[in-house]
Design a protein around this motif. Structure first.
Motif, PDB file in Angstrom:
ATOM      1  N   ARG A 147      -0.442  -2.339  -3.812  1.00  0.00           N
ATOM      2  CA  ARG A 147      -1.366  -3.240  -3.123  1.00  0.00           C
ATOM      3  C   ARG A 147      -2.281  -3.987  -4.100  1.00  0.00           C
ATOM      4  N   GLN A 148      -2.826  -3.302  -5.089  1.00  0.00           N
ATOM      5  CA  GLN A 148      -3.711  -3.963  -6.052  1.00  0.00           C
ATOM      6  C   GLN A 148      -2.972  -5.048  -6.820  1.00  0.00           C
TER       7      GLN A 148
ATOM      8  N   GLU B  54      -2.460  -8.038  -4.247  1.00  0.00           N
ATOM      9  CA  GLU B  54      -3.745  -8.706  -3.981  1.00  0.00           C
ATOM     10  C   GLU B  54      -4.299  -9.392  -5.218  1.00  0.00           C
ATOM     11  N   GLY B  55      -4.155  -8.767  -6.360  1.00  0.00           N
ATOM     12  CA  GLY B  55      -4.700  -9.319  -7.585  1.00  0.00           C
ATOM     13  C   GLY B  55      -3.957 -10.548  -8.091  1.00  0.00           C
TER      14      GLY B  55
ATOM     15  N   GLU C  62       0.836  -1.205   0.000  1.00  0.00           N
ATOM     16  CA  GLU C  62       0.000   0.000   0.000  1.00  0.00           C
ATOM     17  C   GLU C  62       0.871   1.254   0.000  1.00  0.00           C
TER      18      GLU C  62
END
Length: 189
Positions: A106-107, A110-111, A101
Motif C-alpha cells: 500500500r505505501q 500510495e507513494g 494493503e
C-alpha cells in the motif's frame, strides 16, 4: 497516433498472445468505457485508454511484484505516449489500495501514484467489475462472486475482493445513477 489507438496497440502487444482471456476481458472493459462516453464528455477517450490498459501488469513481460496495478502503472510511467492520468487510473483501478494493503504494498502504491478524480475512478471500477473474464457484460454482484469462486475466499485476492465489495457495488450504483440521470434528461418533454 492518438491516445486510445496507442493504448490498444500497447495492450494488445502485452496481452493478446500470452494471455488471450485477459486480452478479451480488457477489450470488454474498453467497450464498457466507450458506452459511458455520454456521461464522461472530454474524458471519454482517457477512460477508454485506461480501460484497455488496466490489466497490462499481468503480462509476463512486465510483471515484477505480482501486483498487476502497480506493475502496469510502473511500466506505463514515463513511457512515450502515456498520459499521467491514464497511469494513475491503471495504478488505482478497482480498489487497488485494498489489495495493495493485503500484499504489503500500500505505501508503495500510495507513494508513487496519486489518485485520479473520483468520478473517473468510479467509471473504471464500474467497467472492470461489470465485465466477465471473457469480456461479456455482467453485474457487479456476479463479478465479485466469480472472483471469490475463482481465487478462493481465503486467498489474497479473495480476501481483498470481499473487503472491496461494498465499494464496488456503491461505485456501480453511482455510475448507473449517472447514466439514468442522463437518460431522463434526454427524454422528450
Amino acid at each position: 497516433m492518438g491516445l486510445t489507438e496507442w493504448a490498444y496497440a500497447l495492450s494488445e502487444s502485452l496481452l493478446a498472445e500470452p494471455l488471450p482471456r485477459r486480452w478479451a476481458h480488457s477489450l470488454g472493459v474498453a467497450e464498457r468505457a466507450r458506452s459511458l462516453s455520454p456521461i464522461l464528455g472530454h474524458d471519454a477517450g482517457l477512460l477508454e485508454a485506461a480501460a484497455v490498459l488496466h490489466d497490462i501488469g499481468y503480462s509476463p513481460a512486465i510483471a515484477a511484484t505480482g501486483f498487476h496495478p502497480l506493475d502496469g502503472a510502473r511500466f506505463l510511467r514515463g513511457r512515450e505516449g502515456a498520459d499521467e492520468r491514464v497511469v494513475r487510473l491503471v495504478a488505482h483501478h478497482s480498489c487497488a489500495l485494498l489489495e495493495a494493503e493485503e500484499r504489503g504494498l500500500r505505501q508503495d502504491l500510495e507513494g508513487e501514484f496519486e489518485l485520479e478524480r473520483s468520478d473517473l475512478v468510479d467509471a473504471l471500477l464500474y467497467c472492470d467489475m461489470t465485465t466477465t473474464p471473457d469480456g461479456t457484460q455482467t453485474t457487479s454482484t456476479e463479478r465479485v462472486d466469480e472472483i471469490v469462486q475463482r481465487y478462493g475466499p481465503d486467498t489474497i485476492v479473495g480476501r481483498f475482493i470481499q473487503r472491496a465489495a461494498p465499494e464496488i457495488h456503491a461505485a456501480a450504483k453511482r455510475v448507473g445513477e449517472r447514466i439514468a440521470d442522463l437518460s431522463v434528461r434526454d427524454q422528450p418533454r
